[in-house]
Scaffold this motif. Structure first.
Motif, PDB file in Angstrom:
ATOM      1  N   GLY A  97       0.814  -1.214   0.000  1.00 35.33           N
ATOM      2  CA  GLY A  97       0.000   0.000   0.000  1.00 35.33           C
ATOM      3  C   GLY A  97       0.845   1.261   0.000  1.00 35.33           C
ATOM      4  O   GLY A  97       0.516   2.242  -0.679  1.00 35.33           O
ATOM      5  N   MET A  98       1.929   1.254   0.762  1.00 38.40           N
ATOM      6  CA  MET A  98       2.822   2.416   0.799  1.00 38.40           C
ATOM      7  C   MET A  98       3.416   2.699  -0.575  1.00 38.40           C
ATOM      8  O   MET A  98       3.487   3.854  -1.022  1.00 38.40           O
ATOM      9  N   TYR A  99       3.847   1.635  -1.260  1.00 38.26           N
ATOM     10  CA  TYR A  99       4.446   1.833  -2.574  1.00 38.26           C
ATOM     11  C   TYR A  99       3.422   2.334  -3.586  1.00 38.26           C
ATOM     12  O   TYR A  99       3.686   3.287  -4.330  1.00 38.26           O
ATOM     13  N   LEU A 100       2.256   1.697  -3.615  1.00 38.83           N
ATOM     14  CA  LEU A 100       1.237   2.095  -4.586  1.00 38.83           C
ATOM     15  C   LEU A 100       0.741   3.520  -4.344  1.00 38.83           C
ATOM     16  O   LEU A 100       0.332   4.200  -5.280  1.00 38.83           O
ATOM     17  N   ARG A 101       0.780   3.967  -3.107  1.00 37.97           N
ATOM     18  CA  ARG A 101       0.355   5.329  -2.771  1.00 37.97           C
ATOM     19  C   ARG A 101       1.242   6.374  -3.419  1.00 37.97           C
ATOM     20  O   ARG A 101       0.811   7.488  -3.718  1.00 37.97           O
ATOM     21  N   GLN A 102       2.510   6.034  -3.706  1.00 40.46           N
ATOM     22  CA  GLN A 102       3.449   7.044  -4.198  1.00 40.46           C
ATOM     23  C   GLN A 102       4.374   6.515  -5.278  1.00 40.46           C
ATOM     24  O   GLN A 102       5.498   7.001  -5.440  1.00 40.46           O
ATOM     25  N   TYR A 103       3.917   5.519  -6.033  1.00 44.29           N
ATOM     26  CA  TYR A 103       4.814   4.880  -6.993  1.00 44.29           C
ATOM     27  C   TYR A 103       5.321   5.840  -8.062  1.00 44.29           C
ATOM     28  O   TYR A 103       6.432   5.686  -8.573  1.00 44.29           O
ATOM     29  N   ARG A 104       4.525   6.863  -8.409  1.00 47.09           N
ATOM     30  CA  ARG A 104       4.986   7.806  -9.427  1.00 47.09           C
ATOM     31  C   ARG A 104       6.174   8.619  -8.931  1.00 47.09           C
ATOM     32  O   ARG A 104       7.075   8.953  -9.702  1.00 47.09           O
ATOM     33  N   LYS A 105       6.172   8.963  -7.640  1.00 43.16           N
ATOM     34  CA  LYS A 105       7.257   9.757  -7.074  1.00 43.16           C
ATOM     35  C   LYS A 105       8.436   8.891  -6.644  1.00 43.16           C
ATOM     36  O   LYS A 105       9.564   9.373  -6.555  1.00 43.16           O
ATOM     37  N   ALA A 106       8.175   7.615  -6.351  1.00 45.77           N
ATOM     38  CA  ALA A 106       9.216   6.749  -5.787  1.00 45.77           C
ATOM     39  C   ALA A 106      10.304   6.420  -6.792  1.00 45.77           C
ATOM     40  O   ALA A 106      11.459   6.200  -6.413  1.00 45.77           O
ATOM     41  N   GLY A 107       9.961   6.363  -8.068  1.00 44.18           N
ATOM     42  CA  GLY A 107      10.955   6.102  -9.096  1.00 44.18           C
ATOM     43  C   GLY A 107      11.549   4.704  -9.018  1.00 44.18           C
ATOM     44  O   GLY A 107      10.999   3.782  -8.415  1.00 44.18           O
ATOM     45  N   VAL A 108      12.736   4.564  -9.625  1.00 43.04           N
ATOM     46  CA  VAL A 108      13.412   3.263  -9.671  1.00 43.04           C
ATOM     47  C   VAL A 108      13.828   2.814  -8.272  1.00 43.04           C
ATOM     48  O   VAL A 108      13.706   1.634  -7.927  1.00 43.04           O
ATOM     49  N   LEU A 109      14.312   3.744  -7.463  1.00 44.50           N
ATOM     50  CA  LEU A 109      14.730   3.398  -6.104  1.00 44.50           C
ATOM     51  C   LEU A 109      13.565   2.810  -5.310  1.00 44.50           C
ATOM     52  O   LEU A 109      13.723   1.796  -4.615  1.00 44.50           O
TER      53      LEU A 109
END
Length: 234
Positions: free
Chosen positions: A63-75
């Protein structure tokens, strides 16, 4: 009942917070490795709780990743995948510990002892097969994945940044247990649990991008303006 993206994100936040609470709870009064055997009810209870923790944490970090996957990038993607693999391997290890090892105490006591030894960072006397691989993947995924994922969360700033930093530091610090006395095992787990709780609460309170606006806002405004009041196109 309607299932919405916001509802699922909140559920993931709750899962992460509960996982962190369980992770801290199982450290309280935990027996030392030389006296903690698979024949006890406490072993099965703690292993079952750790299994639930791993499953809930996996849902939480997803859930944390999907909430911000656009900003999270490759890292963020790499960190999430490695961290998720680590938790998945840990889930497998704890299911084996809770459901399989107690049934092998009488028939394969040497194998059980070797698995317990390896799980506590020791060197087993015999070959424990794929269980050793699971232990290695769980350890590496937790340490490396936790570090990368925590850094990605800190960089995006969508969730509580101090908790993201704590997650990165506490998971990376686990590598030091290879040279530290066993007495450090339980205290070092508490910061990671606190980080999961704080990140879960933050995800619950911030399940969607607050900058989103209703698609009806612009058309309603335009319709309220008469043609005479609209500016001429020049």
């Amino acid at each position: 009942m309607d299932i919405t993206a916001t509802g699922l994100t909140k559920a993931a936040g709750a899962a992460a917070a509960v996982a962190g609470a369980i992770f801290i709870a199982v450290q309280i009064g935990h027996p030392s490795s030389d006296s903690f055997t698979t024949e006890t009810t406490q072993w099965m209870a703690r292993s079952g709780a750790k299994s639930a923790m791993a499953a809930l944490a996996l849902a939480g970090i997803t859930g944390m990743y999907l909430r911000q996957y656009r900003k999270a990038g490759v890292l963020g993607l790499v960190g999430y995948l490695v961290f998720a693999v680590g938790y998945l391997a840990l889930l497998c290890v704890e299911v084996i510990a809770a459901a399989v090892l107690p049934n092998l105490v009488d028939s394969e006591p040497g194998f059980v002892d070797d698995v317990v030894t390896a799980a506590n960072g020791g060197t087993p006397n015999g070959d424990i097969g794929g269980v050793q691989t699971l232990l290695n993947v769980a350890g590496a995924g937790y340490i490396v994945g936790g570090l990368l994922f925590g850094l990605a969360l800190f960089r995006t700033g969508v969730l509580t940044r101090w908790a993201a930093a704590l997650l990165a530091i506490s998971t990376a610090a686990t590598a030091a247990l290879a040279v530290l006395p066993e007495s450090f095992n339980r205290p070092l787990a508490v910061p990671a649990g606190l980080a999961l709780i704080a990140l879960g609460v933050s995800l619950w309170r911030n399940p969607r991008d607050g900058r989103q606006t209703s698609p009806a806002t612009f058309p309603a405004t335009a319709m309220a303006v008469s043609p005479a009041e609209q500016p001429a196109v020049r």
